[in-house]
Design an enzyme around this catalytic site. Structure first.
Site, PDB file in Angstrom:
ATOM      1  N   ASP A 157       0.832  -1.208   0.000  1.00 16.24           N
ATOM      2  CA  ASP A 157       0.000   0.000   0.000  1.00 16.24           C
ATOM      3  C   ASP A 157       0.865   1.257   0.000  1.00 16.24           C
ATOM      4  OD1 ASP A 157      -2.305   1.476   0.030  1.00 16.24           O
ATOM      5  OD2 ASP A 157      -2.640   1.311   2.188  1.00 16.24           O
ATOM      6  N   HIS A 202       2.860   3.114  -8.963  1.00 20.59           N
ATOM      7  CA  HIS A 202       2.712   1.684  -9.280  1.00 20.59           C
ATOM      8  C   HIS A 202       3.951   1.163 -10.018  1.00 20.59           C
ATOM      9  CE1 HIS A 202      -1.243   2.080  -7.780  1.00 20.59           C
ATOM     10  NE2 HIS A 202      -1.761   2.696  -8.817  1.00 20.59           N
ATOM     11  N   SER A 223      -7.259  -5.555  -5.708  1.00 17.60           N
ATOM     12  CA  SER A 223      -8.450  -6.073  -5.017  1.00 17.60           C
ATOM     13  C   SER A 223      -9.680  -5.956  -5.919  1.00 17.60           C
ATOM     14  CB  SER A 223      -8.679  -5.291  -3.726  1.00 17.60           C
ATOM     15  OG  SER A 223      -9.162  -4.001  -4.033  1.00 17.60           O
ATOM     16  N   TRP A 267     -11.315  -2.261  -8.897  1.00 19.18           N
ATOM     17  CA  TRP A 267     -11.931  -2.030 -10.213  1.00 19.18           C
ATOM     18  C   TRP A 267     -12.674  -0.695 -10.240  1.00 19.18           C
ATOM     19  CZ3 TRP A 267     -10.027  -4.769 -13.906  1.00 19.18           C
ATOM     20  CH2 TRP A 267      -9.724  -6.113 -13.736  1.00 19.18           C
ATOM     21  N   LEU A 284      10.480 -20.698  -4.381  1.00 16.10           N
ATOM     22  CA  LEU A 284       9.425 -19.814  -3.863  1.00 16.10           C
ATOM     23  C   LEU A 284       8.145 -19.872  -4.707  1.00 16.10           C
ATOM     24  CD1 LEU A 284       8.931 -17.177  -1.912  1.00 16.10           C
ATOM     25  CD2 LEU A 284       9.296 -15.944  -4.029  1.00 16.10           C
ATOM     26  N   ILE A 300      -7.002  -4.633   7.320  1.00 14.80           N
ATOM     27  CA  ILE A 300      -6.779  -5.895   6.613  1.00 14.80           C
ATOM     28  C   ILE A 300      -7.361  -5.821   5.195  1.00 14.80           C
ATOM     29  CG2 ILE A 300      -7.205  -8.405   6.684  1.00 14.80           C
ATOM     30  CD1 ILE A 300      -5.295  -7.352   8.880  1.00 14.80           C
TER      31      ILE A 300
HETATM   32  C1  FPP Z   1      -1.665   0.129  -3.497  1.00 13.41           C
HETATM   33  O1  FPP Z   1      -1.271   1.468  -3.472  1.00 13.41           O
HETATM   34  C2  FPP Z   1      -1.222  -0.519  -4.729  1.00 13.41           C
HETATM   35  C3  FPP Z   1      -2.009  -1.105  -5.656  1.00 13.41           C
HETATM   36  C4  FPP Z   1      -3.463  -1.184  -5.583  1.00 13.41           C
HETATM   37  C5  FPP Z   1      -1.439  -1.687  -6.882  1.00 13.41           C
HETATM   38  C6  FPP Z   1      -0.259  -2.554  -6.603  1.00 13.41           C
HETATM   39  C7  FPP Z   1       0.353  -2.948  -7.862  1.00 13.41           C
HETATM   40  C8  FPP Z   1       1.673  -2.963  -8.078  1.00 13.41           C
HETATM   41  C9  FPP Z   1       2.720  -2.653  -7.105  1.00 13.41           C
HETATM   42  C10 FPP Z   1       2.118  -3.426  -9.395  1.00 13.41           C
HETATM   43  C11 FPP Z   1       2.486  -4.842  -9.163  1.00 13.41           C
HETATM   44  C12 FPP Z   1       2.697  -5.596 -10.357  1.00 13.41           C
HETATM   45  C13 FPP Z   1       2.991  -6.909 -10.293  1.00 13.41           C
HETATM   46  C14 FPP Z   1       3.250  -7.647 -11.527  1.00 13.41           C
HETATM   47  C15 FPP Z   1       3.067  -7.669  -9.029  1.00 13.41           C
HETATM   48  P1  FPP Z   1      -2.389   2.589  -3.582  1.00 13.41           P
HETATM   49  O2  FPP Z   1      -2.539   2.931  -5.024  1.00 13.41           O
HETATM   50  O3  FPP Z   1      -3.626   2.125  -2.905  1.00 13.41           O
HETATM   51  O4  FPP Z   1      -1.707   3.767  -2.813  1.00 13.41           O
HETATM   52  P2  FPP Z   1      -2.425   4.897  -1.931  1.00 13.41           P
HETATM   53  O5  FPP Z   1      -3.052   4.192  -0.764  1.00 13.41           O
HETATM   54  O6  FPP Z   1      -1.290   5.780  -1.526  1.00 13.41           O
HETATM   55  O7  FPP Z   1      -3.425   5.575  -2.814  1.00 13.41           O
END
Ligand code: FPP
Length: 252
Positions: free
Chosen positions: A27, A44, A72, A76, A138, A202
């Site tokens: 996060d 990201h 999650s 979407w 892993l 969570i």
């Molecule tokens: C949460 O941060 C992150 C996500 C919802 C996306 C996570 C995806 C990646 C790290 C790319 C991963 C790719 C692979 C192939 C594993 P947020 O956007 O909710 O951050 P915020 O809470 O600061 O808004």
């Protein structure tokens, strides 16, 4: 200069007491990018660098299962452009990482409502899962379009259908049967759950599976998280006394 190498958290970890399964809620990508005056997608993209480093850290240490909350079911609902960018990032990352997975003996796995993924993403994912299926190191599980409550409802429906068809008796339903109907049926429960970005939630992640997990929260935003942070969390885990409802005397 003494010539002495700084001791890493890794050197302090007891390899005989490793958690078999570490789950992570990644996060803080958006906030990380915003702090740098950039678009959320930049967070990201940099989050992928952390994923790569943490996977490498898990492999080096000998962790058997690593499960990452990548997208999650609720995600979407984010702006369409952000969702598309994450999906594109997933396609390009998985494509690029296959060679690395093969070199490091990593087996890719995915849990969630995968049918919801765009075809390109679904195909790339399946290709990587099939290509790495014979790897014995892993097991890297990506939770994609994942909702723990939906997973539990899905398991309940599967069980109900088995009862209806006569394959299963109501009296035979127990925790093991229930567990085997979850996406994670063939994966042990996580002993350690890490969440980055200073949030203490969570968020509908592995609700059944984390019944006895140790929770570790760090204020670091995901794009800043590195294998050294994983090691620090594991070290913290090893200092805790896991009692599973028993008394301290009973477990020592
Ligand atoms: C949460 O941060 C992150 C996500 C919802 C996306 C996570 C995806 C990646 C790290 C790319 C991963 C790719 C692979 C192939 C594993 P947020 O956007 O909710 O951050 P915020 O809470 O600061 O808004």
């Amino acid at each position: 200069m003494t010539g002495k190498k700084e001791m890493s958290y890794k050197d302090k970890i007891d390899l005989l007491k490793l958690p078999h399964h570490v789950a992570i809620i990644m996060d803080g990508n958006g906030r990380w990018a915003k702090g740098k005056g950039k678009l959320r997608v930049f967070g990201h993209t940099n989050g992928v660098v952390s994923v790569r480093d943490v996977v490498e850290g898990g492999v080096d240490l000998g962790i058997k299962y690593l499960t990452l909350y990548t997208f999650s079911s609720e995600n979407w609902n984010r702006p369409k452009l952000e969702v598309m960018a994450i999906m594109e990032l997933m396609v390009s990352t998985i494509h690029k990482e296959i060679k690395n997975f093969m070199d490091k003996n990593v087996r890719l796995n995915a849990i969630g409502d995968l049918d919801m993924l765009p075809k390109k993403c679904f195909d790339e994912l399946n290709n990587a899962i099939e290509t790495t299926a014979g790897n014995t190191g892993l097991v890297l599980t990506l939770a994609l379009s994942y909702s723990s409550r939906r997973e539990i409802v899905r398991a309940a429906k599967n069980i109900a259908m088995k009862v209806q068809s006569g394959e299963l008796k109501v009296d035979d339903i127990n925790e093991e049967v229930f567990e085997s109907n979850l996406y994670t049926g063939n994966i042990p429960d996580p002993e350690l759950l890490i969440r980055t970005s200073g949030e203490y939630r969570i968020s509908n992640y592995l609700l059944w599976q984390i019944a006895y997990a140790e929770l570790y929260f760090t204020s670091k935003l995901w794009p800043d998280f590195r294998k050294e942070d994983l090691y620090e969390a594991i070290l913290d885990f090893q200092k805790r006394e896991r009692r599973f409802g028993k008394t301290s005397e009973q477990v020592n």
